[in-house]
Design a protein around this motif. Structure first.
Motif, PDB file in Angstrom:
ATOM      1  N   GLY A  40     -16.648   2.705   5.373  1.00  0.00           N
ATOM      2  CA  GLY A  40     -15.447   3.367   4.666  1.00  0.00           C
ATOM      3  C   GLY A  40     -14.664   2.270   4.281  1.00  0.00           C
ATOM      4  O   GLY A  40     -14.439   1.215   4.743  1.00  0.00           O
ATOM      5  N   SER A  41     -13.820   2.659   3.009  1.00  0.00           N
ATOM      6  CA  SER A  41     -13.082   1.457   2.625  1.00  0.00           C
ATOM      7  C   SER A  41     -11.860   1.958   1.881  1.00  0.00           C
ATOM      8  O   SER A  41     -12.062   3.168   1.280  1.00  0.00           O
ATOM      9  N   ALA A  42     -10.767   1.150   1.634  1.00  0.00           N
ATOM     10  CA  ALA A  42      -9.588   1.728   0.700  1.00  0.00           C
ATOM     11  C   ALA A  42      -8.853   0.359   0.264  1.00  0.00           C
ATOM     12  O   ALA A  42      -8.975  -0.772   0.884  1.00  0.00           O
ATOM     13  N   TYR A  43      -8.382   0.636  -0.888  1.00  0.00           N
ATOM     14  CA  TYR A  43      -7.526  -0.634  -1.509  1.00  0.00           C
ATOM     15  C   TYR A  43      -6.297   0.119  -1.918  1.00  0.00           C
ATOM     16  O   TYR A  43      -6.053   0.942  -2.350  1.00  0.00           O
ATOM     17  N   VAL A  44      -5.248  -0.731  -1.317  1.00  0.00           N
ATOM     18  CA  VAL A  44      -3.591  -0.080  -1.572  1.00  0.00           C
ATOM     19  C   VAL A  44      -3.247  -1.080  -2.352  1.00  0.00           C
ATOM     20  O   VAL A  44      -2.882  -2.453  -1.838  1.00  0.00           O
ATOM     21  N   GLU A  45      -2.395  -0.724  -3.141  1.00  0.00           N
ATOM     22  CA  GLU A  45      -1.370  -1.557  -3.901  1.00  0.00           C
ATOM     23  C   GLU A  45      -0.029  -0.848  -3.734  1.00  0.00           C
ATOM     24  O   GLU A  45       0.067   0.321  -4.150  1.00  0.00           O
ATOM     25  N   TRP A  46       0.826  -1.571  -3.218  1.00  0.00           N
ATOM     26  CA  TRP A  46       1.966  -0.814  -2.665  1.00  0.00           C
ATOM     27  C   TRP A  46       3.100  -1.893  -3.036  1.00  0.00           C
ATOM     28  O   TRP A  46       3.340  -3.075  -2.474  1.00  0.00           O
ATOM     29  N   ILE A 125     -12.214  -2.377  12.194  1.00  0.00           N
ATOM     30  CA  ILE A 125     -11.214  -2.111  11.024  1.00  0.00           C
ATOM     31  C   ILE A 125     -10.825  -3.524  10.569  1.00  0.00           C
ATOM     32  O   ILE A 125      -9.841  -4.241  11.258  1.00  0.00           O
ATOM     33  N   PHE A 126     -11.365  -3.973   9.329  1.00  0.00           N
ATOM     34  CA  PHE A 126     -10.957  -5.138   8.905  1.00  0.00           C
ATOM     35  C   PHE A 126      -9.898  -5.198   7.884  1.00  0.00           C
ATOM     36  O   PHE A 126     -10.123  -4.196   6.874  1.00  0.00           O
ATOM     37  N   ILE A 127      -8.803  -5.687   7.867  1.00  0.00           N
ATOM     38  CA  ILE A 127      -7.761  -5.523   6.720  1.00  0.00           C
ATOM     39  C   ILE A 127      -7.542  -7.016   6.342  1.00  0.00           C
ATOM     40  O   ILE A 127      -7.417  -7.846   6.854  1.00  0.00           O
ATOM     41  N   ALA A 139       1.808  -0.689   4.957  1.00  0.00           N
ATOM     42  CA  ALA A 139       0.690  -0.547   4.057  1.00  0.00           C
ATOM     43  C   ALA A 139      -0.814  -0.579   4.561  1.00  0.00           C
ATOM     44  O   ALA A 139      -1.685   0.075   4.237  1.00  0.00           O
ATOM     45  N   SER A 140      -0.917  -1.690   5.541  1.00  0.00           N
ATOM     46  CA  SER A 140      -2.404  -1.770   6.154  1.00  0.00           C
ATOM     47  C   SER A 140      -2.774  -0.564   7.011  1.00  0.00           C
ATOM     48  O   SER A 140      -3.962  -0.129   6.998  1.00  0.00           O
ATOM     49  N   ILE A 141      -1.817   0.135   7.665  1.00  0.00           N
ATOM     50  CA  ILE A 141      -1.839   1.237   8.533  1.00  0.00           C
ATOM     51  C   ILE A 141      -2.318   2.416   7.667  1.00  0.00           C
ATOM     52  O   ILE A 141      -3.138   3.354   7.877  1.00  0.00           O
ATOM     53  N   THR A 142      -1.584   2.562   6.479  1.00  0.00           N
ATOM     54  CA  THR A 142      -1.831   3.407   5.464  1.00  0.00           C
ATOM     55  C   THR A 142      -3.083   3.380   4.676  1.00  0.00           C
ATOM     56  O   THR A 142      -3.884   4.463   4.715  1.00  0.00           O
ATOM     57  N   ALA A 143      -3.598   2.041   4.680  1.00  0.00           N
ATOM     58  CA  ALA A 143      -4.934   1.849   3.932  1.00  0.00           C
ATOM     59  C   ALA A 143      -5.914   2.195   5.160  1.00  0.00           C
ATOM     60  O   ALA A 143      -6.962   2.966   4.838  1.00  0.00           O
ATOM     61  N   ALA A 144      -5.837   1.746   6.225  1.00  0.00           N
ATOM     62  CA  ALA A 144      -6.670   2.045   7.257  1.00  0.00           C
ATOM     63  C   ALA A 144      -6.939   3.404   7.647  1.00  0.00           C
ATOM     64  O   ALA A 144      -8.145   3.893   7.589  1.00  0.00           O
ATOM     65  N   ALA A 145      -6.040   4.224   7.569  1.00  0.00           N
ATOM     66  CA  ALA A 145      -6.112   5.600   7.708  1.00  0.00           C
ATOM     67  C   ALA A 145      -6.965   6.399   6.792  1.00  0.00           C
ATOM     68  O   ALA A 145      -8.206   7.184   7.176  1.00  0.00           O
ATOM     69  N   VAL A 146      -6.746   5.791   5.735  1.00  0.00           N
ATOM     70  CA  VAL A 146      -7.771   6.538   4.397  1.00  0.00           C
ATOM     71  C   VAL A 146      -9.113   5.873   4.569  1.00  0.00           C
ATOM     72  O   VAL A 146      -9.968   6.580   4.340  1.00  0.00           O
ATOM     73  N   ALA A 147      -9.451   4.624   4.896  1.00  0.00           N
ATOM     74  CA  ALA A 147     -10.586   4.148   5.071  1.00  0.00           C
ATOM     75  C   ALA A 147     -11.355   4.717   6.204  1.00  0.00           C
ATOM     76  O   ALA A 147     -12.648   5.001   6.040  1.00  0.00           O
TER      77      ALA A 147
END
Ligand code: ADP
Length: 247
Positions: A40-46, A125-127, A139-147
């Motif tokens: 699973g993965s996610a990219y966040v621009e915040w 969980i790699f950030i 922002a990392s927590i937000t990204a990790a939840a989605v990933a």
């Protein structure tokens, strides 16, 4: 931006330096499924933050003697890339700060992931923070939840996170880097979306009880907006087909 004494002026004519009012978030964009090999993965621009999160697992626990027969171990590694931020922060790589952030982010997800379903395994969980602009832990927590949702990891609830603080004398939501570094106070919070449990709270500076109460309220409202963006990103991914983005 700075006055004649070189002091950074965070509030000019009642407005924050980037034109936001007290309870405005910066722009938040989320893309799901950007790493082909990850579960699973996610990219966040915040605002100016650019953060990638990859999830691996549940998979065999290494070292094996560390495994628990009762639940999966949740591991988290938060790291800033060497080019993520300028000037005063000359060193990247493992540090006291990255260890602290890895720990507090891990603890958020230890309280959410239904780890008992996967004994003898680990979930990684790699950030990686590619660009930092204040509020990378939230922002990392937000990204990790989605990933994690993208990896199909069962969780009791979703989570969103936003920092709040004091820019000058103004209580301000979602501090940018200058507000974070030069503001009077900084309080990152992570709140679960359904149960409204506070899963992370940290604080720098001095605040009154009334200010804290008001700030928690501001974050709750901010988290609702962020949760909407998280859900929309996941819906987009699953509705538009599961094609992972090829870079
Ligand atoms: P957070 O990113 O969660 O707000 P801090 O309050 O520690 O965490 O840092 C605020 C901001 O200061 C970061 O987002 C980043 O822009 C900058 N910063 C802090 N420490 C470092 C570092 N070691 N390397 C690069 N930038 C840093």
């Amino acid at each position: 931006m700075s006055d004649s004494k070189g002091k950074v002026e965070l509030i000019v004519n009642g407005k924050r330096m980037d034109g936001r009012s007290a309870d405005d978030l910066r722009d938040v964009k989320i893309q799901v499924g950007i790493i082909n090999e990850a579960d699973g993965s996610a990219y966040v621009e915040w605002g100016g933050n650019k953060i990638v999160c990859g999830i691996y697992g549940p998979r065999e626990c290494i070292p094996r003697h560390g495994a628990s027969p009762y639940h999966a171990l949740i591991k988290c590694r938060y790291m800033m890339s060497p080019f993520s931020s300028l000037e005063e922060h000359s060193r990247s790589g493992p540090s006291r700060r990255s260890n602290e952030l890895s720990k507090v982010i891990r603890e958020v997800f230890e309280n959410l992931i239904i780890a008992e379903k996967f004994p003898n395994t680990q979930i990684d969980i790699f950030i990686d923070v590619l660009q930092a602009d204040g509020g990378t832990r939230t922002a990392s927590i937000t990204a990790a939840a989605v990933a994690l949702a993208n990896a199909g990891i069962p969780m009791k609830d979703m989570v969103s996170a936003v920092a709040v603080g004091k820019a000058g004398d103004m209580l301000a939501l979602d501090l940018n880097k200058l507000e974070d570094n030069f503001g009077k106070s900084d309080m990152p919070l992570a709140i679960s979306n359904r149960d409204k449990k506070i899963l992370l709270v940290q604080m720098d500076g001095l605040l009154t009880k009334e200010e804290v109460m008001e700030m928690v309220d501001m974050v709750e409202k901010g988290c609702e907006k962020v949760h909407h963006i998280q859900t929309e990103a996941l819906k987009r991914f699953y509705q538009d087909g599961n094609e992972k983005v090829k870079w």
